[in-house]
Structures are given as structure tokens and as C-alpha cells.
Write an enzyme that holds these catalytic residues in place. Structure first.
Site, PDB file in Angstrom:
ATOM      1  N   ARG A   7     -12.624 -14.707  -1.360  1.00 46.83           N
ATOM      2  CA  ARG A   7     -11.724 -15.421  -0.443  1.00 46.83           C
ATOM      3  C   ARG A   7     -12.465 -16.272   0.574  1.00 46.83           C
ATOM      4  NH1 ARG A   7      -7.056 -10.673  -0.041  1.00 46.83           N
ATOM      5  NH2 ARG A   7      -5.922 -11.377  -1.898  1.00 46.83           N
ATOM      6  N   GLN A  10      -9.226   2.086  -0.471  1.00 46.15           N
ATOM      7  CA  GLN A  10      -9.161   2.392  -1.899  1.00 46.15           C
ATOM      8  C   GLN A  10     -10.231   3.418  -2.277  1.00 46.15           C
ATOM      9  OE1 GLN A  10      -9.200  -1.438  -3.867  1.00 46.15           O
ATOM     10  NE2 GLN A  10      -7.173  -1.962  -3.101  1.00 46.15           N
ATOM     11  N   ARG A  37       1.371   4.301  -3.023  1.00 39.79           N
ATOM     12  CA  ARG A  37       1.098   5.712  -2.704  1.00 39.79           C
ATOM     13  C   ARG A  37       2.332   6.581  -2.903  1.00 39.79           C
ATOM     14  NH1 ARG A  37      -2.484   2.389  -0.584  1.00 39.79           N
ATOM     15  NH2 ARG A  37      -4.520   3.152   0.128  1.00 39.79           N
ATOM     16  N   ARG A  91      -2.557 -14.177  -2.031  1.00 40.84           N
ATOM     17  CA  ARG A  91      -2.650 -14.450  -0.587  1.00 40.84           C
ATOM     18  C   ARG A  91      -3.201 -15.863  -0.312  1.00 40.84           C
ATOM     19  NH1 ARG A  91      -0.838  -9.648   1.109  1.00 40.84           N
ATOM     20  NH2 ARG A  91      -1.760  -7.795   0.177  1.00 40.84           N
ATOM     21  N   ARG A 117     -14.100  -7.375 -10.432  1.00 36.10           N
ATOM     22  CA  ARG A 117     -14.229  -6.719  -9.120  1.00 36.10           C
ATOM     23  C   ARG A 117     -15.028  -5.412  -9.233  1.00 36.10           C
ATOM     24  NH1 ARG A 117      -8.453  -6.715  -6.345  1.00 36.10           N
ATOM     25  NH2 ARG A 117      -9.712  -6.000  -4.581  1.00 36.10           N
ATOM     26  N   SER A 166     -13.125   1.246   3.314  1.00 33.40           N
ATOM     27  CA  SER A 166     -12.223   0.868   2.230  1.00 33.40           C
ATOM     28  C   SER A 166     -11.236   1.991   1.960  1.00 33.40           C
ATOM     29  CB  SER A 166     -13.018   0.560   0.958  1.00 33.40           C
ATOM     30  OG  SER A 166     -12.188   0.717  -0.179  1.00 33.40           O
ATOM     31  N   SER A 214       0.832  -1.212   0.000  1.00 32.61           N
ATOM     32  CA  SER A 214       0.000   0.000   0.000  1.00 32.61           C
ATOM     33  C   SER A 214       0.861   1.255   0.000  1.00 32.61           C
ATOM     34  CB  SER A 214      -0.898   0.019   1.238  1.00 32.61           C
ATOM     35  OG  SER A 214      -1.811  -1.045   1.190  1.00 32.61           O
ATOM     36  N   ASP A 222      -6.833  -8.220   4.757  1.00 37.44           N
ATOM     37  CA  ASP A 222      -6.054  -9.043   3.819  1.00 37.44           C
ATOM     38  C   ASP A 222      -5.483 -10.296   4.486  1.00 37.44           C
ATOM     39  OD1 ASP A 222      -6.588  -7.280   1.799  1.00 37.44           O
ATOM     40  OD2 ASP A 222      -4.682  -6.219   1.953  1.00 37.44           O
ATOM     41  N   LYS A 279     -12.400  -9.386  -3.146  1.00 34.66           N
ATOM     42  CA  LYS A 279     -10.942  -9.278  -3.293  1.00 34.66           C
ATOM     43  C   LYS A 279     -10.500  -9.976  -4.585  1.00 34.66           C
ATOM     44  CE  LYS A 279     -10.555  -6.904   0.419  1.00 34.66           C
ATOM     45  NZ  LYS A 279     -10.241  -5.482   0.323  1.00 34.66           N
TER      46      LYS A 279
HETATM   47  C1  S3P Z   1      -5.640  -1.492  -0.036  1.00 27.71           C
HETATM   48  C2  S3P Z   1      -6.863  -1.482   0.562  1.00 27.71           C
HETATM   49  C3  S3P Z   1      -7.646  -2.694   0.868  1.00 27.71           C
HETATM   50  C4  S3P Z   1      -6.784  -3.944   0.782  1.00 27.71           C
HETATM   51  C5  S3P Z   1      -5.905  -3.949  -0.425  1.00 27.71           C
HETATM   52  C6  S3P Z   1      -4.971  -2.746  -0.409  1.00 27.71           C
HETATM   53  C7  S3P Z   1      -4.954  -0.210  -0.298  1.00 27.71           C
HETATM   54  O1  S3P Z   1      -8.705  -2.796  -0.060  1.00 27.71           O
HETATM   55  O2  S3P Z   1      -7.598  -5.089   0.785  1.00 27.71           O
HETATM   56  O3  S3P Z   1      -5.128  -5.122  -0.471  1.00 27.71           O
HETATM   57  O4  S3P Z   1      -3.737  -0.214  -0.559  1.00 27.71           O
HETATM   58  O5  S3P Z   1      -5.625   0.824  -0.231  1.00 27.71           O
HETATM   59  P1  S3P Z   1     -10.122  -2.053   0.152  1.00 27.71           P
HETATM   60  O6  S3P Z   1      -9.912  -0.607   0.059  1.00 27.71           O
HETATM   61  O7  S3P Z   1     -10.983  -2.582  -0.952  1.00 27.71           O
HETATM   62  O8  S3P Z   1     -10.596  -2.505   1.508  1.00 27.71           O
END
Ligand code: S3P
Length: 428
Positions: free
Chosen positions: A346, A169, A26, A388, A122, A167, A22, A315, A342
Site C-alpha cells: 500500500r 492475525q 471471529r 481499500r 503475502r 499483528s 474483523s 488499514d 497487505k
Molecule cells: C486484521 C488484522 C490486521 C488488519 C486486517 C484485519 C484482523 O492485519 O490489517 O485488515 O482481523 O485480525 P495484521 O494482523 O496483519 O496486522
């Protein structure tokens, strides 16, 4: 690629896991839109983050690799990206497609984003909806729900958005879009998701306020290139934490792991199960808490997961399901329906694959009930192309009697290149 995994002897030694996925995404994205140069050390060279780099290059960003994991990014400023000549391919990476959607919605050009078969299944409406409320023009397959996405960038307006799910994201896509508005953008979540975007935006000079589960961005500040040192990924360390916990006689020191409290649910859950894990040498690195994790094997007990733990271990549910399978008694995981969205579903995949090892698992609409057992039988199982799942099954196979084969095991390269080699190097 198929991988054969045999029952393992104790795991011992001092290791470092690859950089946080992550934070790596970024650092590259903020570096690209900052003024001046950003130097990233410890960047995760897994397939997901490499896709982010190649998308940024297609948007006109110059990126140089100095050494493994060491990159220089020439920032183009918030308005300096250029229209890509080709479709942007995110591979398997949900973070890349969702964060870039937010960033590209406010640019003055057209972008098309797509990825592999899993990405195209997704849900993308979770970012299309708020971005459209900000004035973005985005269309996607399946009535604007799935990739490929076509984004005609243009002026955006700030919003105050309450996300139905926790979330990072979604939150990050809105905050990145908010940088290209003139008003104050607010995102509210039901529970706090990982906060790396907020921390890194602040480190780059953005004005950002956090109050509980509410994040507010006031645009207008210049983002300045930074030196970012990416700590190890706790989501990768999790496989080693569980492996060392369930294989008798193990003792591992996992150095330099990000222990941001929005990510440490795996420690909370494992400690509640009776795992023997200690955090040593706590420090801070580019706005993120970091520590070394010392883990010794222990007798795990089944537990019920607290609903509020879920975002901070989202995760890690597959590998925690493996821990539960090796624990005494029953473990219940609920409030985790997000796992169905995901890289694979999962909950379904782990239920199916754990059963192949002779483990009793009941799939719930939002979780799993797992009965711990001492009788785990080696088998042929599949990662379903999910990194994973591949690593979780490998750890389980190390505790099984007899040998196991994992199909599509190359999926580990998405987030943890060298995973199998690292396990081998720890076995005594
Ligand atoms: C992530 C946010 C999570 C996580 C993903 C990485 C990120 O997803 O499951 O592996 O880097 O912002 P969600 O935002 O869908 O929860």
C-alpha cells in the site's frame, strides 16, 4: 469493472456502514467451535467474510442465513470439525487464512488452504513459525513462506511467543491454536493490535487475561454459543469520515460504529489534523464499545503521525493519505512498513496513484511524505485489486477537478458492498 467518479457536492445525511470485518470473521469462527448455536446479526456480507463461512461449511459446520446479515451457526465444539474434502479457498482474506491456520493446526485431520494471487504473495511464515513451535506440521510454497498451505493437524503444546510485529492475525492464530493445548499460551506484541479475538473469546467463556501488550489464554473452558451483534466497521466509516471532512459543506452522522480503542487511530489522526468529528451516544454491544460519529467538513492541517498510532489505524493509512493530500502543509507517516504486506504494497501503490492526481508524494521505506495541495486533477487510476485503495481513490476523485476513472473498482466488495451507492445517496 471501471467506475467513473465526478467531483462531488456536499455529503449529508444519516447512514450506517456495513458490519465490522474483523468481528464478523471471529463471530463465525468461534461460533463454529462453540457448543450450541451462535446467532450473528449485522454480519458483514463482503467477500472476505463469506469466504470464512464457506471454509467453515467445508469443515462440516451448518450455517443458515435467516435474513441479510443474520446467520445461525451450529457449533460443533472444539473437536467436532471434520476433514474438508476440498481445498479451502480464502479468496483475498488474510484474516481467514491466518486465523484458520491456527485453528486447523490442532485438529486431527489434513487441510489445504489457498486464496487469490494477492494471498499467495503475502507472508504466511509469520504464523507458520509460532505454530510450528507449538508442534504444528505446516508446509507452504517458497520454503514455507507462502500459500497454498498444507496443514497436517495434530496435538499441540502451549507456548510463550513474542511477536516481532503488532499483528492481530498472528496473535489470534496462536490463541486459537492455544485452545487445543493443555498449557497456558502467552502472546506478547511490541504494541497492542486489535483485540477483538480476546474480547470475543472471553464473551464465549474462555479464560483469557490481558496485561498491557501480553495476552494469556488458559484452555479447558467450554466455549458456549452466543448472540453476537456486529457493530459497523470503523475501517469502512473512515472513507466517509474523510470524504465529509474534505468536501466543503458536508455533515454526516454515521451510526453504530465500533469504537474499540485498538481501532480508533483514524479518529486520533483526523482530529490531530483538525477534523471536526464527535462521538455521540457511546454504548456497549457484545463486549465492544460502539458510538455514532458526527463529522462536518473542516480545514485539515498536515501532521506527523505518532509511531504508536500505527497499529490502531493500520488499514486506514490509504484513506488518511488522501486526507493528507487535501490538507494544508506536509504530512509524514512512518513506522508503517507493515503496509507492504497487505492486499497490495500500500505504500508503493498509494505513492504511485496519488501522483497521478498531481499530488507530491515521497515514498519512504516505512511510510510516505505527502504535500497537501488544492490542485487535485481527475485522472485514470487503478485499485490494483485492493479494496481499500479503490475506496481511497474514489474519495480523492470526489475532491478532484474533472472526472476520474478507477479501474478494478469491484474490489470494494471485499469489505464494503454498496460503497459507491452509499456515496451517491449522501450527495446533495
Ligand atoms: C486484521 C488484522 C490486521 C488488519 C486486517 C484485519 C484482523 O492485519 O490489517 O485488515 O482481523 O485480525 P495484521 O494482523 O496483519 O496486522
Amino acid at each position: 469493472m471501471n467506475i467513473e467518479v465526478n467531483p462531488s457536492g456536499p455529503l449529508k445525511g444519516e447512514i450506517a456502514v456495513p458490519g465490522d470485518k474483523s468481528i464478523s470473521h471471529r463471530a463465525a469462527i468461534l461460533g463454529a467451535i462453540a457448543e450450541g448455536e451462535t446467532r450473528i446479526k449485522g454480519f458483514l456480507e463482503g467477500e472476505d467474510c463469506l469466504h470464512t463461512l464457506s471454509c467453515l461449511e467445508a469443515l462440516g459446520v451448518k450455517i443458515r442465513r435467516k435474513e441479510p446479515g443474520h446467520y445461525l451457526i451450529e457449533g460443533r465444539g472444539l473437536r467436532g470439525l471434520t476433514e474438508p474434502e476440498r481445498v479451502l479457498d480464502v479468496g483475498n482474506s488474510g484474516t481467514t487464512i491466518r486465523l484458520l491456520s491456527g485453528l486447523l493446526a490442532g485438529q486431527s485431520f489434513l487441510s489445504v488452504l489457498t486464496g487469490d494471487a494477492s494471498i499467495c504473495r503475502r507472508p504466511m511464515d509469520r504464523v507458520i513459525k509460532p505454530l510450528t513451535q507449538m508442534g504444528a506440521r505446516i508446509i507452504g510454497r517458497g520454503e514455507n513462506r507462502f500459500a497454498p498451505l498444507c496443514i497436517q493437524g495434530g496435538p499441540l503444546k502451549a507456548i510463550d511467543y513474542s511477536s516481532p510485529v503488532a499483528s492481530a492475525q498472528i496473535k489470534s492464530a496462536i490463541l486459537l491454536a492455544g485452545l487445543n493445548t493443555t498449557g497456558t499460551t502467552t502472546v506478547r506484541e511490541p504494541l497492542t493490535s486489535r483485540d477483538h479475538t480476546e474480547r470475543m473469546l472471553r464473551a464465549f467463556g474462555a479464560r483469557i487475561n490481558v496485561r498491557g501488550t501480553k495476552v494469556t489464554l488458559i484452555p479447558g473452558s467450554v466455549l458456549n454459543g452466543q448472540e453476537v451483534t456486529v457493530p459497523g466497521d470503523i475501517s469502512s466509516a473512515a472513507f466517509l469520515l474523510v470524504a465529509a471532512s474534505i468536501i466543503p459543506g458536508s455533515e454526516l452522522l454515521i451510526k453504530n460504529v465500533c469504537i474499540n480503542p485498538t481501532r480508533t487511530g483514524v479518529l486520533t489522526a483526523l482530529q490531530a489534523m483538525g477534523a471536526n468529528i464527535h462521538i455521540l451516544n457511546e454504548r456497549e454491544e457484545t463486549g465492544e464499545p460502539v458510538g455514532d460519529l458526527l463529522v462536518r467538513s473542516g480545514n485539515l492541517q498536515g501532521i506527523s503521525f505518532e509511531p504508536e498510532w500505527i497499529p490502531s489505524l493500520i488499514d486506514e493509512v490509504p484513506i488518511l493519505a488522501v486526507a493528507a493530500a487535501c490538507a494544508e502543509g506536509t504530512t509524514t507517516i512512518s513506522h508503517a512498513a507493515e503496509l507492504r504486506h497487505k492486499e497490495t504494497d500500500r505504500l508503493k501503490v498509494m505513492t504511485r496513484e496519488l501522483s497521478k492526481f498531481g499530488i507530491q508524494v515521497k515514498e519512504l521505506p516505512d511510510g510516505m511524505i505527502i504535500s497537501g495541495t488544492k490542485k487535485i486533477t481527475g485522472t485514470e487510476c487503478s485499485s490494483h485489486g485492493d479494496h481499500r485503495i479503490a475506496m481511497s481513490l474514489a474519495v480523492l476523485a470526489m475532491r478532484a477537478s474533472g472526472s476520474s476513472t478507477i479501474t478494478d473498482a469491484e474490489a470494494v466488495n471485499v469489505s464494503f458492498p454498496g460503497f459507491f451507492e452509499m456515496l451517491k445517496s449522501c450527495e446533495v
